[in-house]
Design a protein around this motif. Structure first.
Motif, PDB file in Angstrom:
ATOM      1  N   SER A  26       0.902  -1.142  -0.117  1.00 17.05           N
ATOM      2  CA  SER A  26      -0.060   0.021   0.048  1.00 17.05           C
ATOM      3  C   SER A  26       0.821   1.217  -0.064  1.00 17.05           C
ATOM      4  CB  SER A  26      -0.983  -0.025   1.206  1.00 17.05           C
ATOM      5  OG  SER A  26      -1.619   1.031   1.340  1.00 17.05           O
ATOM      6  N   LEU A  27       2.103   1.197   0.818  1.00 18.34           N
ATOM      7  CA  LEU A  27       2.910   2.325   0.758  1.00 18.34           C
ATOM      8  C   LEU A  27       3.384   2.481  -0.507  1.00 18.34           C
ATOM      9  CD1 LEU A  27       4.594   4.664   2.286  1.00 18.34           C
ATOM     10  CD2 LEU A  27       6.195   2.716   2.955  1.00 18.34           C
ATOM     11  N   LEU A  28       3.850   1.506  -1.276  1.00 17.21           N
ATOM     12  CA  LEU A  28       4.533   1.555  -2.565  1.00 17.21           C
ATOM     13  C   LEU A  28       3.475   2.173  -3.509  1.00 17.21           C
ATOM     14  CD1 LEU A  28       7.248   0.730  -3.914  1.00 17.21           C
ATOM     15  CD2 LEU A  28       5.992  -1.581  -4.387  1.00 17.21           C
ATOM     16  N   GLU A  29       2.329   1.960  -3.304  1.00 16.38           N
ATOM     17  CA  GLU A  29       1.211   2.542  -4.415  1.00 16.38           C
ATOM     18  C   GLU A  29       1.236   4.018  -4.212  1.00 16.38           C
ATOM     19  OE1 GLU A  29      -2.345  -0.383  -4.792  1.00 16.38           O
ATOM     20  OE2 GLU A  29      -2.139   0.323  -2.952  1.00 16.38           O
ATOM     21  N   VAL A  30       1.507   4.360  -3.019  1.00 14.26           N
ATOM     22  CA  VAL A  30       1.478   5.851  -2.674  1.00 14.26           C
ATOM     23  C   VAL A  30       2.607   6.367  -3.300  1.00 14.26           C
ATOM     24  CG1 VAL A  30       1.801   7.595  -0.939  1.00 14.26           C
ATOM     25  CG2 VAL A  30       0.282   5.555  -0.430  1.00 14.26           C
ATOM     26  N   ILE A  31       3.765   5.845  -3.059  1.00 19.83           N
ATOM     27  CA  ILE A  31       5.281   6.241  -3.586  1.00 19.83           C
ATOM     28  C   ILE A  31       4.785   6.299  -5.153  1.00 19.83           C
ATOM     29  CG2 ILE A  31       7.405   5.612  -4.052  1.00 19.83           C
ATOM     30  CD1 ILE A  31       7.536   4.557  -0.989  1.00 19.83           C
ATOM     31  N   ALA A  32       4.375   5.154  -5.681  1.00 16.53           N
ATOM     32  CA  ALA A  32       4.371   5.335  -7.319  1.00 16.53           C
ATOM     33  C   ALA A  32       3.663   6.134  -7.915  1.00 16.53           C
ATOM     34  CB  ALA A  32       3.958   3.881  -7.835  1.00 16.53           C
ATOM     35  N   ARG A  33       2.665   6.916  -7.216  1.00 13.43           N
ATOM     36  CA  ARG A  33       1.939   8.046  -7.635  1.00 13.43           C
ATOM     37  C   ARG A  33       2.415   9.371  -7.794  1.00 13.43           C
ATOM     38  NH1 ARG A  33      -2.498   5.256  -5.098  1.00 13.43           N
ATOM     39  NH2 ARG A  33      -2.380   6.566  -3.151  1.00 13.43           N
ATOM     40  N   LYS A  34       3.885   9.423  -7.072  1.00 14.79           N
ATOM     41  CA  LYS A  34       4.783  10.612  -6.991  1.00 14.79           C
ATOM     42  C   LYS A  34       5.295  10.894  -8.188  1.00 14.79           C
ATOM     43  CE  LYS A  34       4.975  10.571  -1.894  1.00 14.79           C
ATOM     44  NZ  LYS A  34       3.815  11.764  -1.713  1.00 14.79           N
ATOM     45  N   ASN A  35       5.250  12.452  -8.319  1.00 13.82           N
ATOM     46  CA  ASN A  35       5.922  12.814  -9.686  1.00 13.82           C
ATOM     47  C   ASN A  35       7.261  13.454  -9.129  1.00 13.82           C
ATOM     48  OD1 ASN A  35       5.103  15.247  -8.908  1.00 13.82           O
ATOM     49  ND2 ASN A  35       3.382  14.973 -10.504  1.00 13.82           N
ATOM     50  N   HIS A  36       7.713  13.365  -7.978  1.00 15.97           N
ATOM     51  CA  HIS A  36       8.847  14.148  -7.486  1.00 15.97           C
ATOM     52  C   HIS A  36       9.493  13.091  -6.371  1.00 15.97           C
ATOM     53  CE1 HIS A  36       6.296  14.869  -4.059  1.00 15.97           C
ATOM     54  NE2 HIS A  36       5.569  15.268  -4.816  1.00 15.97           N
ATOM     55  N   PHE A  37      10.685  13.918  -6.007  1.00 16.72           N
ATOM     56  CA  PHE A  37      11.307  12.909  -4.749  1.00 16.72           C
ATOM     57  C   PHE A  37      10.536  13.327  -3.529  1.00 16.72           C
ATOM     58  CE2 PHE A  37      15.205  14.042  -7.672  1.00 16.72           C
ATOM     59  CZ  PHE A  37      15.184  12.803  -7.983  1.00 16.72           C
ATOM     60  N   PHE A  38      10.774  12.763  -2.491  1.00 22.09           N
ATOM     61  CA  PHE A  38      10.249  12.729  -1.337  1.00 22.09           C
ATOM     62  C   PHE A  38      11.195  12.402  -0.083  1.00 22.09           C
ATOM     63  CE2 PHE A  38       9.582   8.249  -2.571  1.00 22.09           C
ATOM     64  CZ  PHE A  38       9.785   7.562  -1.389  1.00 22.09           C
ATOM     65  N   SER A  39      10.495  13.081   1.219  1.00 22.43           N
ATOM     66  CA  SER A  39      11.631  12.798   2.106  1.00 22.43           C
ATOM     67  C   SER A  39      10.634  12.052   3.166  1.00 22.43           C
ATOM     68  CB  SER A  39      11.741  14.119   2.859  1.00 22.43           C
ATOM     69  OG  SER A  39      10.699  14.838   3.337  1.00 22.43           O
ATOM     70  N   LEU A  40      11.278  11.610   4.238  1.00 17.48           N
ATOM     71  CA  LEU A  40      10.539  10.741   5.387  1.00 17.48           C
ATOM     72  C   LEU A  40       9.547  11.820   6.046  1.00 17.48           C
ATOM     73  CD1 LEU A  40      10.212   8.330   7.147  1.00 17.48           C
ATOM     74  CD2 LEU A  40      12.293   8.896   8.313  1.00 17.48           C
ATOM     75  N   GLY A  73      20.755  12.322   0.646  1.00 16.15           N
ATOM     76  CA  GLY A  73      20.657  11.398   1.872  1.00 16.15           C
ATOM     77  C   GLY A  73      19.278  11.457   2.511  1.00 16.15           C
ATOM     78  N   ARG A  74      18.500  12.604   2.191  1.00 16.40           N
ATOM     79  CA  ARG A  74      17.232  12.941   2.713  1.00 16.40           C
ATOM     80  C   ARG A  74      16.020  12.600   1.857  1.00 16.40           C
ATOM     81  NH1 ARG A  74      16.128  17.466   3.578  1.00 16.40           N
ATOM     82  NH2 ARG A  74      17.541  18.522   2.295  1.00 16.40           N
ATOM     83  N   HIS A  75      16.287  12.581   0.700  1.00 20.40           N
ATOM     84  CA  HIS A  75      15.087  12.277  -0.280  1.00 20.40           C
ATOM     85  C   HIS A  75      15.331  10.823  -1.018  1.00 20.40           C
ATOM     86  CE1 HIS A  75      14.889  16.734   0.268  1.00 20.40           C
ATOM     87  NE2 HIS A  75      13.725  16.635  -0.185  1.00 20.40           N
ATOM     88  N   TYR A  76      14.055  10.353  -1.348  1.00 31.93           N
ATOM     89  CA  TYR A  76      13.939   9.030  -2.007  1.00 31.93           C
ATOM     90  C   TYR A  76      13.278   9.300  -3.280  1.00 31.93           C
ATOM     91  CZ  TYR A  76      14.319   7.120   2.645  1.00 31.93           C
ATOM     92  OH  TYR A  76      15.130   6.809   4.001  1.00 31.93           O
ATOM     93  N   GLY A  77      13.637   8.367  -4.237  1.00 31.42           N
ATOM     94  CA  GLY A  77      12.807   8.279  -5.429  1.00 31.42           C
ATOM     95  C   GLY A  77      12.660   7.065  -5.984  1.00 31.42           C
ATOM     96  N   MET A  78      12.131   6.715  -6.825  1.00 29.05           N
ATOM     97  CA  MET A  78      11.834   5.084  -7.455  1.00 29.05           C
ATOM     98  C   MET A  78      13.138   4.575  -8.065  1.00 29.05           C
ATOM     99  SD  MET A  78       8.046   5.119  -9.199  1.00 29.05           S
ATOM    100  CE  MET A  78       8.113   7.046  -9.867  1.00 29.05           C
ATOM    101  N   ALA A  79      13.295   3.547  -7.822  1.00 31.44           N
ATOM    102  CA  ALA A  79      14.535   2.880  -8.089  1.00 31.44           C
ATOM    103  C   ALA A  79      14.412   1.933  -9.599  1.00 31.44           C
ATOM    104  CB  ALA A  79      15.289   1.820  -7.297  1.00 31.44           C
TER     105      ALA A  79
END
Length: 275
Positions: A26-40, A73-79
């Motif tokens: 479910s969290l991965l679905e939220v991440i997959a909809r993002k069009n930008h980097f995100f932070s914790l 080191g603070r932001h994430y993106g799709m690999a």
């Protein structure tokens, strides 16, 4: 003193699931909809999950190769693994055969090669293609990738992006010149993108390959979101000129609507209605 303003915070995005694995999905679905980097911290605010819990889930996704930490080191993106998963789903969709039939009908009608595309990272990915029987043709097989800035489909995908997302993608891209007609000036490309918005279709005027003209439209999305599927006609300029575009555009638009109908049929009614 003015009365306090009632500022209601948005409802947290639900991370549902009866098991840890389903909640991770479910969290991965939220991440997959993002069009930008995100932070914790931003994800904590969005989901309402405790920071330690969310941090542990992100670590699991990172170790699985689904997301990656960016240079700060603070932001994430799709690999890459997650991107490849999305591409595999597009290639092996159960509607592939029906879409291919629409594509073949379009080729029979216009007499030129046609393809289906999607945006994959910062490139346009060819999902399917049917070649013209004419002796002079350009071979671009399914799986081929072309830059967004010099392809008709790429301009379509850029045109529907929010300004910030488009800037982020183009900032990271090299506007390489492939032919004398390639748009390498950012302002000229932005002007072209605005024209694409206004007219509802995009052109590649020998910008990627000399002698090749391409016209593309988006396949309408069934859920109101931006579309990630385009359909295009490609032809040598000796057989298809700019002046002839209005003649083939209606057939291209009909094919796009037919593909949208196929997509709608493949989705259960509950999902189409959003319930």
């Amino acid at each position: 003193m003015s009365p306090p303003t009632d500022r209601r915070l948005p409802e947290p995005v639900a991370i549902d699931g009866d098991t840890p694995t389903l909640r991770l999905f479910s969290l991965l679905e939220v991440i997959a909809r993002k069009n930008h980097f995100f932070s914790l911290p931003a994800l904590v605010e969005e989901t309402g999950l405790p920071k330690p819990t969310l941090h542990r889930m992100l670590q699991q996704l990172e170790s699985a190769g689904m997301i990656q930490r960016e240079a700060d080191g603070r932001h994430y993106g799709m690999a890459l693994r997650l991107r490849r998963l999305g591409e595999d789903l597009l290639f092996n969709s159960t509607v592939h055969g029906a879409r291919h039939a629409v594509l073949r009908t379009l080729v029979d009608e216009v007499g030129e090669s046609c393809n289906i595309t999607a945006l994959a990272g910062g490139e346009v990915l060819y999902l399917d293609r049917v070649e013209t029987p004419a002796p002079l043709r350009f071979y671009l097989q399914p799986g081929s990738r072309v830059p967004v800035h010099c392809s008709a489909s790429g301009k379509l995908f850029l045109a529907q992006m929010p300004d910030a997302q488009r800037s982020l993608l183009l900032d990271a891209a090299t506007l390489e010149r492939y032919t004398p007609s390639t748009l390498t000036d950012r302002a000229a490309l932005e002007a072209e993108i605005q024209q694409v918005r206004d007219q509802g279709y995009a052109l590649d005027r020998e910008e990627f390959l000399p002698g090749l003209l391409c016209i593309a439209v988006l396949v309408p999305a069934i859920d109101g979101r931006p579309s990630n599927t385009g359909i295009a006609i490609q032809a040598p300029v000796m057989r298809l000129s700019i002046e002839q575009v209005p003649k083939v555009l209606p057939a291209l638009q009909r094919a796009a609507r037919a593909m949208a109908a196929i997509d709608a049929e493949a989705v259960p009614g509950a999902l189409r209605s959003g319930t």
